[in-house]
Structure formats: C-alpha cells, structure tokens
Write a protein that holds these residues in place. Structure first.
Motif, PDB file in Angstrom:
ATOM      1  N   GLU A  60       0.822  -1.212   0.000  1.00 59.75           N
ATOM      2  CA  GLU A  60       0.000   0.000   0.000  1.00 59.75           C
ATOM      3  C   GLU A  60       0.853   1.258   0.000  1.00 59.75           C
ATOM      4  OE1 GLU A  60      -2.478  -3.317   1.678  1.00 59.75           O
ATOM      5  OE2 GLU A  60      -0.402  -2.630   1.898  1.00 59.75           O
ATOM      6  N   ASN A  61       1.967   1.236   0.747  1.00 58.69           N
ATOM      7  CA  ASN A  61       2.860   2.398   0.750  1.00 58.69           C
ATOM      8  C   ASN A  61       3.595   2.536  -0.582  1.00 58.69           C
ATOM      9  OD1 ASN A  61       2.495   3.719   3.237  1.00 58.69           O
ATOM     10  ND2 ASN A  61       3.704   2.173   4.307  1.00 58.69           N
ATOM     11  N   ILE A  62       3.967   1.422  -1.176  1.00 59.60           N
ATOM     12  CA  ILE A  62       4.626   1.467  -2.484  1.00 59.60           C
ATOM     13  C   ILE A  62       3.708   2.117  -3.511  1.00 59.60           C
ATOM     14  CG2 ILE A  62       5.610   0.069  -4.340  1.00 59.60           C
ATOM     15  CD1 ILE A  62       6.299  -2.033  -2.144  1.00 59.60           C
ATOM     16  N   ARG A  63       2.438   1.754  -3.482  1.00 56.60           N
ATOM     17  CA  ARG A  63       1.489   2.300  -4.462  1.00 56.60           C
ATOM     18  C   ARG A  63       1.308   3.802  -4.299  1.00 56.60           C
ATOM     19  NH1 ARG A  63      -2.479  -2.667  -3.007  1.00 56.60           N
ATOM     20  NH2 ARG A  63      -1.201  -4.309  -3.992  1.00 56.60           N
ATOM     21  N   LEU A  64       1.313   4.279  -3.054  1.00 53.92           N
ATOM     22  CA  LEU A  64       1.217   5.726  -2.847  1.00 53.92           C
ATOM     23  C   LEU A  64       2.402   6.442  -3.481  1.00 53.92           C
ATOM     24  CD1 LEU A  64      -0.021   5.997   0.865  1.00 53.92           C
ATOM     25  CD2 LEU A  64      -1.379   6.130  -1.226  1.00 53.92           C
ATOM     26  N   SER A  65       3.600   5.936  -3.247  1.00 54.51           N
ATOM     27  CA  SER A  65       4.779   6.579  -3.813  1.00 54.51           C
ATOM     28  C   SER A  65       4.823   6.443  -5.334  1.00 54.51           C
ATOM     29  CB  SER A  65       6.058   6.003  -3.191  1.00 54.51           C
ATOM     30  OG  SER A  65       6.192   6.447  -1.848  1.00 54.51           O
ATOM     31  N   GLN A  66       4.335   5.336  -5.863  1.00 54.38           N
ATOM     32  CA  GLN A  66       4.324   5.175  -7.313  1.00 54.38           C
ATOM     33  C   GLN A  66       3.376   6.173  -7.971  1.00 54.38           C
ATOM     34  OE1 GLN A  66       3.473   0.958  -7.652  1.00 54.38           O
ATOM     35  NE2 GLN A  66       5.632   0.467  -7.979  1.00 54.38           N
ATOM     36  N   PHE A  67       2.256   6.454  -7.328  1.00 49.79           N
ATOM     37  CA  PHE A  67       1.370   7.488  -7.864  1.00 49.79           C
ATOM     38  C   PHE A  67       2.081   8.832  -7.887  1.00 49.79           C
ATOM     39  CE2 PHE A  67      -1.529  11.005  -7.549  1.00 49.79           C
ATOM     40  CZ  PHE A  67      -2.494  10.713  -8.498  1.00 49.79           C
ATOM     41  N   THR A  68       2.742   9.172  -6.768  1.00 46.69           N
ATOM     42  CA  THR A  68       3.456  10.446  -6.716  1.00 46.69           C
ATOM     43  C   THR A  68       4.563  10.507  -7.761  1.00 46.69           C
ATOM     44  OG1 THR A  68       2.968  10.747  -4.359  1.00 46.69           O
ATOM     45  CG2 THR A  68       4.835  11.971  -5.240  1.00 46.69           C
ATOM     46  N   LEU A  69       5.273   9.408  -7.954  1.00 46.79           N
ATOM     47  CA  LEU A  69       6.315   9.371  -8.976  1.00 46.79           C
ATOM     48  C   LEU A  69       5.738   9.693 -10.354  1.00 46.79           C
ATOM     49  CD1 LEU A  69       9.233   8.660  -9.880  1.00 46.79           C
ATOM     50  CD2 LEU A  69       8.436   6.279 -10.097  1.00 46.79           C
ATOM     51  N   GLY A  70       4.622   9.077 -10.699  1.00 42.23           N
ATOM     52  CA  GLY A  70       3.980   9.386 -11.967  1.00 42.23           C
ATOM     53  C   GLY A  70       3.552  10.833 -12.051  1.00 42.23           C
ATOM     54  N   PHE A  71       3.096  11.380 -10.942  1.00 44.37           N
ATOM     55  CA  PHE A  71       2.700  12.788 -10.884  1.00 44.37           C
ATOM     56  C   PHE A  71       3.906  13.696 -11.155  1.00 44.37           C
ATOM     57  CE2 PHE A  71       1.656  16.733  -8.630  1.00 44.37           C
ATOM     58  CZ  PHE A  71       0.377  16.994  -9.088  1.00 44.37           C
ATOM     59  N   PHE A  72       5.044  13.362 -10.531  1.00 42.77           N
ATOM     60  CA  PHE A  72       6.260  14.136 -10.755  1.00 42.77           C
ATOM     61  C   PHE A  72       6.655  14.136 -12.232  1.00 42.77           C
ATOM     62  CE2 PHE A  72       8.376  13.759  -6.268  1.00 42.77           C
ATOM     63  CZ  PHE A  72       7.338  14.507  -5.741  1.00 42.77           C
ATOM     64  N   ARG A  73       6.490  13.009 -12.868  1.00 40.56           N
ATOM     65  CA  ARG A  73       6.906  12.890 -14.269  1.00 40.56           C
ATOM     66  C   ARG A  73       5.957  13.605 -15.227  1.00 40.56           C
ATOM     67  NH1 ARG A  73       8.923   6.551 -13.820  1.00 40.56           N
ATOM     68  NH2 ARG A  73      11.042   7.057 -13.104  1.00 40.56           N
ATOM     69  N   ARG A  74       4.817  14.085 -14.703  1.00 43.41           N
ATOM     70  CA  ARG A  74       3.873  14.835 -15.524  1.00 43.41           C
ATOM     71  C   ARG A  74       3.620  16.226 -14.958  1.00 43.41           C
ATOM     72  NH1 ARG A  74       1.446   9.915 -14.763  1.00 43.41           N
ATOM     73  NH2 ARG A  74      -0.086  10.879 -13.388  1.00 43.41           N
ATOM     74  N   LEU A  75       4.592  16.768 -14.280  1.00 41.54           N
ATOM     75  CA  LEU A  75       4.399  18.071 -13.628  1.00 41.54           C
ATOM     76  C   LEU A  75       3.978  19.152 -14.611  1.00 41.54           C
ATOM     77  CD1 LEU A  75       7.240  18.555 -10.981  1.00 41.54           C
ATOM     78  CD2 LEU A  75       4.803  18.257 -10.558  1.00 41.54           C
ATOM     79  N   GLU A  76       4.586  19.180 -15.783  1.00 45.42           N
ATOM     80  CA  GLU A  76       4.262  20.223 -16.748  1.00 45.42           C
ATOM     81  C   GLU A  76       2.820  20.103 -17.232  1.00 45.42           C
ATOM     82  OE1 GLU A  76       7.144  20.407 -19.850  1.00 45.42           O
ATOM     83  OE2 GLU A  76       8.730  21.159 -18.530  1.00 45.42           O
ATOM     84  N   ASP A  77       2.307  18.889 -17.301  1.00 47.74           N
ATOM     85  CA  ASP A  77       0.902  18.721 -17.675  1.00 47.74           C
ATOM     86  C   ASP A  77      -0.018  19.326 -16.629  1.00 47.74           C
ATOM     87  OD1 ASP A  77       1.778  17.304 -19.882  1.00 47.74           O
ATOM     88  OD2 ASP A  77       1.455  15.332 -18.952  1.00 47.74           O
ATOM     89  N   HIS A  78       0.395  19.260 -15.374  1.00 51.35           N
ATOM     90  CA  HIS A  78      -0.452  19.739 -14.281  1.00 51.35           C
ATOM     91  C   HIS A  78      -0.271  21.231 -13.999  1.00 51.35           C
ATOM     92  CE1 HIS A  78      -1.556  15.651 -13.487  1.00 51.35           C
ATOM     93  NE2 HIS A  78      -0.346  15.287 -13.119  1.00 51.35           N
ATOM     94  N   PHE A  79       0.950  21.716 -14.102  1.00 48.68           N
ATOM     95  CA  PHE A  79       1.247  23.070 -13.643  1.00 48.68           C
ATOM     96  C   PHE A  79       1.833  23.999 -14.710  1.00 48.68           C
ATOM     97  CE2 PHE A  79       1.678  20.387  -9.771  1.00 48.68           C
ATOM     98  CZ  PHE A  79       0.642  20.940  -9.031  1.00 48.68           C
ATOM     99  N   GLY A  80       2.013  23.510 -15.912  1.00 51.23           N
ATOM    100  CA  GLY A  80       2.520  24.369 -16.972  1.00 51.23           C
ATOM    101  C   GLY A  80       3.959  24.075 -17.336  1.00 51.23           C
ATOM    102  N   PRO A  81       4.440  24.668 -18.439  1.00 51.19           N
ATOM    103  CA  PRO A  81       5.746  24.307 -19.008  1.00 51.19           C
ATOM    104  C   PRO A  81       6.951  24.653 -18.149  1.00 51.19           C
ATOM    105  CG  PRO A  81       4.785  26.193 -20.144  1.00 51.19           C
ATOM    106  CD  PRO A  81       3.716  25.663 -19.258  1.00 51.19           C
ATOM    107  N   ASP A  82       6.775  25.546 -17.192  1.00 58.10           N
ATOM    108  CA  ASP A  82       7.918  25.934 -16.352  1.00 58.10           C
ATOM    109  C   ASP A  82       7.970  25.170 -15.026  1.00 58.10           C
ATOM    110  OD1 ASP A  82       8.761  27.836 -18.228  1.00 58.10           O
ATOM    111  OD2 ASP A  82       7.384  29.333 -17.423  1.00 58.10           O
TER     112      ASP A  82
END
Length: 389
Positions: A60-82
C-alpha cells in the motif's frame, strides 16, 4: 460565520494536495485551507530531506509513492511548461546486516511484485557497484535503479499553493482553537482570533499537530511531533554515483549539490514528543553517532567539515509509524490525512488524489486507502511499515 463546504486544517503539502485534487475531481463547492504559518518556516514539508522511494515493506505504501512518482513525471501537464522541482532520480540504497536480511528480502519481494525497479545484491556486488562503499558487516543491500531520488520541497509546495489561488480556494492564515461537534458530526472550526467557519466536512492535515486537532474534535489520534535533525557537511571527495544511502545503524546520507546531508539514528527508547518550539539540531547525535557511522561506511568521510544544520518535526504515529487516511467511522465528516512518520511529502499527492475521490465520488477509486483507515487506530491494531527512515 462563513459557511464552507470543506475546511482543510493544514496548508502545507498534504492539505494543499487535497484541495488541489478536489478541484481536479470537479468539486465546485467552497474550500478553505487553514494554515497557521504561511511562511512554512517550521513546516515538516520544507524541513524534510525531500525524497521519494518505493522501498517500503507494505504494498500500500509502495502504491502511494508510485502514484506520486507518476505525478512528478507529468508536472508540466499539471502546472505548466515551467514546472520544475529539480527531481534527481538517483535511487535509494538500503543496507542490511545478516540479522536484518530476512526483512530486506521480504520487502524486496513485495517491491518487485509491485513493479518497482529494485535489485537485491550481496556485499561483493555492492562493492563492485559502489567503489566508495565499505561493506563491513553488510550481508546485502537493495538498490532502486529508477523511480527513487530527491527533489525541491519548496518548489513542489509552491506549485500547489500558486495553483490553489487560481482555483477559487480560500487560503486562510490562522490557528485552529476549537472544533464544534453536533452529535456524530463536526459542525464548525473556530480560529484563535474568533473567526468561525461552519463546515460541511473537515480534513485534518495538520502534520505534527494532527493529534491536537483531532482532540479538539473529541477524537483520539496517536500522532505527535518528533524532532528529526539534518546535518550538512563538506568532503574532499565527491561521488557522482551516490544514491540516498541508509546504513544498518539507521543513519542516512545523500549528496546535495557539492555538499552532503545526513541524519537518522534517533531511537524510540526514551524519546517523547517534541516541544512545539524546539527546532534546535541535536549536535551530540551527529558527533557521537552519525559521524562515526558515516566514517565506517564511507571511509572517505573520516575527514569532513561539518556545516549548518536544521531540525524539523515528524508527524509521528506512535501506534505503527504509518499514515491514517480517510473518514472517522463514527464522525463521518471528519477525515484524516495524518501520521505519515516521515513519508508525508512523498505520499501527499497520492493521498490528495485518494481523499478527493472519496469525497467527490463516495469511495476509493485510483488508490484504495482502506488499510490506512482509523478503524485500526480504534482497535489498537498496528498496520506496521518496517522500512521507516
């Protein structure tokens, strides 16, 4: 007396993530995020070592961090190009003695079953991989080849907070002094200056103060602040291949630009809650425990130059050092996002997503956080994470 659909107590990374994902899930009602210190000078978020890993013992803890990892890799999609949080994907290396090897092996099996890119290597293989490492007393180590590393916590928090201002989320500065109850529901949140928010739902994201906030609502939550020190030092040698290293002693170490930072080795024995204003680094811990452990594990660090240091507070769950996530079973409009015990920063986006889905859609969807529920707290039944750093 403003009527607010959702009041979130705590405006650092966990509370900000919950608010942000509520808007992502289409929640159109009113949201107020209450934070006592908008400078975040003493926040667990900004005083942490700001790292992310998949090397946990619980899926369960691994899955939480894996979601965050995917979020980090799509930061520009969420917050813009910078959008940039200076994520350095350089891995974790967890070392084990012969005594600790069974836990390391069992954890590695769980991690690989969850798709984590973690290898388990014996001392000889570790020595070949990391020439600077002394493997005395080491039976094996688990090394995350990808999907682990460290980042800029201030930058991540800034991205969320700036976005909230554009999403019609009210950012309130104030200290919560009281929480009103109406039978089996919380009804209001009152600040120390007298402002009152009539609330449809309250999320406790108060970090180390989570236990105190729960108590204001008449709810027992075994979460308290525990002090953790971080020390900076210089060394003549620089090791570009160094991951975040966790020694058998509990001492951890990682590069930080041209410097290194280190900490760990606190023991539960005799340790109690930190005083609210105690942010003094524990220099005797560095001199008596951490430095000798560093020199033994990385011989080049026998000669170093200590620099500055700081201390922050963990939101420490005294039952099982694991998060409490979701609604109270009897006070259904009071939700927990507490007790991360040092893992809150890396798990915050995942918890924000999970709680937002629970609030908007009425259940767990992307991430099932039922194992982290308050029911285990009420029953005194630990859901224990073995890889606590």
């Amino acid at each position: 007396m403003p009527a607010t659909d959702i009041v979130i107590i705590g405006g650092a990374i966990v509370g900000a993530s919950v608010a942000w994902f509520l808007r992502e899930e289409g929640f159109a009602g009113s949201i107020a995020v209450i934070e006592r210190d908008p400078t975040f000078a003493h926040s667990s978020t900004t005083l942490s070592a700001a790292s992310i890993r998949q090397q946990f013992s619980l899926a369960e803890n691994i899955r939480l961090s894996q979601f965050t990892l995917g979020f980090f890799r799509r930061l520009e999609d969420h917050f813009g190009p910078d959008a940039d949080i200076a994520f350095r994907e350089k891995g974790y290396l967890l070392l084990a003695s012969l005594q600790g090897l069974p836990v390391l092996r069992d954890s590695h099996a769980v991690q690989t079953a969850e798709g984590a890119d973690v290898v388990l290597e014996d001392a000889a293989a570790l020595q070949r991989r990391f020439a600077w490492l002394s493997t005395d007393g080491i039976a094996a180590g688990s090394y995350g080849r990808s999907g682990e590393g460290w980042f800029d916590a201030h930058a991540l928090l800034g991205l969320f907070r700036r976005s909230l201002k554009e999403r019609d989320v009210e950012l309130v500065t104030g200290e919560v002094a009281a929480i009103g109850r109406d039978g089996d529901r919380v009804a209001s949140v009152t600040l120390a200056d007298g402002r009152r928010f009539d609330a449809g739902l309250v999320v406790n994201a108060a970090g180390p103060g989570g236990g105190r906030i729960a108590a204001l609502a008449g709810i027992a939550l075994p979460v308290e602040p525990r002090k953790r020190s971080v020390f900076v030092f210089e060394a003549r040698d620089r090791f570009e291949d160094m991951p975040l290293l966790v020694d058998t002693s509990g001492v951890w170490l990682r590069p930080e630009g041209a410097l290194y930072i280190t900490g760990g080795a606190e023991t539960e024995e005799g340790e109690g809650p930190a005083a609210p204003d105690d942010f003094e680094p524990d220099w005797p811990l560095f001199e008596d425990v951490i430095w000798p452990a560093l020199a033994a594990r990385v011989p080049a660090f026998e000669a170093i130059r200590p620099g500055r240091a700081w201390a922050g507070h963990y939101d420490y769950n005294t039952l099982d050092q694991n998060a409490v996530i979701g609604p109270h079973p009897d006070v259904a409009n009071f939700l927990f996002a507490n007790g991360f015990s040092g893992h809150g920063l890396q798990q915050a986006p995942a918890v924000g997503k999970a709680l937002a889905e629970w609030i908007v859609h009425g259940g767990w969807r992307t991430l099932d956080c039922s194992a982290f529920g308050y029911e285990r707290i009420a029953a005194g039944r630990p859901f224990r994470e073995l890889n606590v750093i």
